[in-house]
Enzyme design. Structure first.
Site, PDB file in Angstrom:
ATOM      1  N   HIS A   1       0.682  -1.153   0.010  1.00 22.49           N
ATOM      2  CA  HIS A   1       0.038   0.035  -0.040  1.00 22.49           C
ATOM      3  C   HIS A   1       0.995   1.271   0.023  1.00 22.49           C
ATOM      4  CE1 HIS A   1      -2.832   2.852   1.764  1.00 22.49           C
ATOM      5  NE2 HIS A   1      -3.698   2.024   1.500  1.00 22.49           N
TER       6      HIS A   1
ATOM      7  N   ASP B   1       2.618  -5.195   7.748  1.00 24.54           N
ATOM      8  CA  ASP B   1       1.595  -4.316   7.764  1.00 24.54           C
ATOM      9  C   ASP B   1       0.277  -5.250   7.723  1.00 24.54           C
ATOM     10  OD1 ASP B   1      -0.587  -2.873   6.899  1.00 24.54           O
ATOM     11  OD2 ASP B   1       0.174  -2.209   5.108  1.00 24.54           O
TER      12      ASP B   1
ATOM     13  N   GLN C   1      -4.667  -5.341   6.529  1.00 30.06           N
ATOM     14  CA  GLN C   1      -5.876  -6.212   6.093  1.00 30.06           C
ATOM     15  C   GLN C   1      -5.709  -7.815   6.629  1.00 30.06           C
ATOM     16  OE1 GLN C   1      -8.022  -4.848   3.943  1.00 30.06           O
ATOM     17  NE2 GLN C   1      -7.356  -3.290   3.672  1.00 30.06           N
TER      18      GLN C   1
ATOM     19  N   LYS D   1     -10.267  -0.880   9.771  1.00 26.44           N
ATOM     20  CA  LYS D   1     -10.692  -2.034   8.996  1.00 26.44           C
ATOM     21  C   LYS D   1     -10.738  -3.349   9.798  1.00 26.44           C
ATOM     22  CE  LYS D   1      -7.300   0.024   5.856  1.00 26.44           C
ATOM     23  NZ  LYS D   1      -8.029   0.398   4.681  1.00 26.44           N
TER      24      LYS D   1
ATOM     25  N   CYS E   1      -4.620   2.724  -3.750  1.00 23.16           N
ATOM     26  CA  CYS E   1      -3.643   3.086  -2.945  1.00 23.16           C
ATOM     27  C   CYS E   1      -2.380   2.113  -3.316  1.00 23.16           C
ATOM     28  CB  CYS E   1      -3.761   3.531  -1.705  1.00 23.16           C
ATOM     29  SG  CYS E   1      -4.691   4.914  -1.254  1.00 23.16           S
TER      30      CYS E   1
END
Ligand SMILES: Cc1ncc(COP(=O)(O)O)c(C=O)c1O
Lengths: 405, 148
Positions: free
Chosen positions: A122, A199, A202, A225, A363
């Site tokens: 991202h 990261d 998600q 999220k 993104c």
């Protein structure tokens, strides 16, 4: 236990009409809906415990502080962190990455050193590193991906050199749904002495995440999220790192003593939490973590898999649909284009049928450059979506195709 | 017919099937690239200005049907106009499409008024105006334009 109807009913935002049609919310990768429990926790703080934290002797301040610190404990449990002190409240993943870049990595790199990311990142895990490279003369290197949108892990050993000082890789791709083999990635990096950040924006809404098992040095969580409030999130860091890192922001709360000559910093995590934080956001995020644990992440994973298989089969029948990202391991995220119809037109037309998807590059411009397209339509599912949502999505796509005939 | 099918069926798709003045010409005197970074829409506008008259105007690019149809309509409408006239029509078009304004028609814009239904889809207004911004930028000698 996941009780499909019961748990869906916990999300008031799902039960509304859009353009005269029942909402089919398939933009969960952009931001999820929030359950009543999270909304109640936020309200409860503002109505019954409203006070600043860590700074009053009065009762409300005390109970607000307890709520906030309990939220940190809930998140530590969700991530299986060794201690809640290893979690820093942040605004989201973007802030977490910037914090690590500036307070951990910056002092470790000089001209010519390398920072490794992947092709699936991202923008929030690209741009902070580019800024750091400009500041230090370090060089950004990229682990490639294959046509299925999977990370080329086999190239990792060559990419990790004595110049590599840090690696930051996405756990689950927001654009393609690819679930990266992050444990293997961490092992390979550690074998070369390279610290790793994952990261998790998600990943936490979909997967059981165990930061000790992954052995990552840092892990980022985005509250909005994972059914929590916007502007909330946490950064997990190994205690040895957090203790050694300088503060990110200076201000109140992060100090233990200030004179005009010098400042003694507070202990972790307060050292990184200058100023009045997003108290309600942190409390709401804690409630989201509790909510997910009450369902059980294994149950969420299982429901995700059901929806993924159902949607995969249904979308395969749409004529002219090109799926981007066909990784073997993926979460229920579908990025696609339909021959002869631009993604934005699809987005507008299916919105008319109540279906909310995202269109564009999500993104992640380098991913779309790889596939040679400007963007895609992305339908991203959460455990509260249904097979009927898939059917309505497919029907509305067929209507769009019909319209363009 | 719903607003949506009206928008696509009557106006947009006709121009998508038969785009006017589409494609990069061999020669031009003025050019600008319109880029809508958030949507990823990209439109190039090529002008040939002789004296103060726009004798040729073409476009190409990669973007949604609304954006492409708007460009097609714009080129038809602008071709042969004086530069000052084109710029004043650009101002009028911006007024017509302004989010939240009640204006439903500006006579001077003739057939371009057919795009009015786009206003019912506020998230798509920028798709319709991008090419116009690129046209105005090209006249002013600016290489790029955005609707941000
Ligand atoms: C994979 C990934 N990383 C990072 C982010 C940024 O997260 P936040 O919105 O919490 O800053 C997102 C959000 O779109 C994302 O999908």
């Amino acid at each position: 236990m996941l009780n499909k109807q019961f748990h869906r009913d916990q999300f008031p935002g799902l039960h509304q009409e859009v353009n005269g049609k029942p909402l089919v919310y398939l933009d969960n990768a952009a931001t999820a809906q929030r359950p009543q429990m999270v909304l109640d926790a936020i309200n409860d703080y503002y109505i019954n415990h409203n006070a600043n934290i860590h700074r009053g002797v009065h009762s409300l301040s005390e109970s607000a502080t307890d709520l906030y610190e309990n939220a940190r404990k809930s998140l530590a449990k969700l991530l299986n962190a060794p201690s809640e002190k290893d979690l820093i409240f942040v605004r989201g993943c973007t802030e977490a990455v910037n914090l690590v870049a500036q307070t951990f990595v910056r002092s470790r790199v000089s001209k010519g050193d390398e920072i490794l990311i992947s092709h699936l990142e991202h923008h929030s895990n690209i741009v902070p590193w580019q800024l750091l490279c400009e500041q230090t003369g370090a060089v950004l290197k990229v682990i490639p991906m294959n046509d299925a949108g999977e990370l080329c892990v086999d190239q990792l050993d060559d990419l990790l050199t004595e110049k590599t000082k840090f690696m930051s890789v996405v756990h689950v791709s927001n654009a393609l749904g690819t679930i990266n083999p992050v444990k293997e990635v961490v092992t390979k990096a550690h074998a070369k002495g390279v610290p790793v950040m994952l990261d998790g924006a998600q990943a936490t809404p979909h997967l059981k995440v165990d930061v000790q098992d992954l052995d990552c040095d840092f892990y980022t969580v985005s509250g909005h999220k994972m059914y929590g409030p916007t502007g909330s999130g946490v950064l997990f860091g190994k205690a040895e790192h957090l203790n050694a890192m300088p503060p990110y922001h200076g201000g109140g709360e992060m100090i233990s003593k200030v004179t005009f000559e010098s400042t003694v910093y507070n202990a972790v995590p307060a050292k990184f939490e200058a100023g009045t934080p997003n108290i309600a956001g942190g409390i709401g995020l804690g409630a989201a973590a509790e909510f997910m644990m009450s369902i059980g992440m294994e149950n969420i994973e299982q429901r995700d898999a059901e929806l993924r298989v159902y949607a995969e089969q249904a979308l395969a029948k749409v004529p002219g649909l090109r799926m981007l990202g066909t990784a073997k391991h993926k979460s229920p995220v579908f990025s696609f284009n339909i021959e002869g119809i631009h993604a934005h037109d699809i987005g507008t037309i299916i919105d008319h049928h109540g279906v909310a998807v995202r269109t564009g590059h999500h993104c992640t411009m380098p991913i779309f450059e790889y596939f040679g397209v400007a963007g895609s339509c992305r339908a991203s599912f959460a455990f509260y979506n249904t097979e009927q949502d898939v059917d309505i999505l497919v029907e509305s796509l067929l209507k769009a195709i019909e319209m363009f005939k | 017919m719903t607003d949506l099918s009206k928008l696509y069926k009557q106006t947009i798709l006709e121009h998508n099937r038969n785009p006017r003045n589409y494609g990069r010409p061999d020669h031009w005197t003025h050019h600008s690239e319109g880029l809508n970074a958030i949507c990823g829409d990209l439109v190039h506008v090529y002008l040939t200005i002789e004296g103060d008259v726009i004798s040729a105007i073409n476009y190409d690019g990669e973007s949604c049907a609304i954006s492409m149809a708007s460009a097609s309509m714009m080129t038809e409408f602008i071709k042969g106009r004086a530069v000052d006239d084109a710029l004043s029509k650009f101002e009028l078009f911006c007024q017509l499409m302004a989010k939240g304004s009640d204006i439903q028609r500006i006579d001077a814009l003739e057939d371009v008024n057919n795009l009015i239904t786009v206003k019912k889809f506020p998230s798509r207004i920028k798709s319709a105006t991008l090419c116009w911004h690129a046209m105005a930028a090209a006249i002013k000698g600016q290489p790029t334009a955005t609707t941000e």
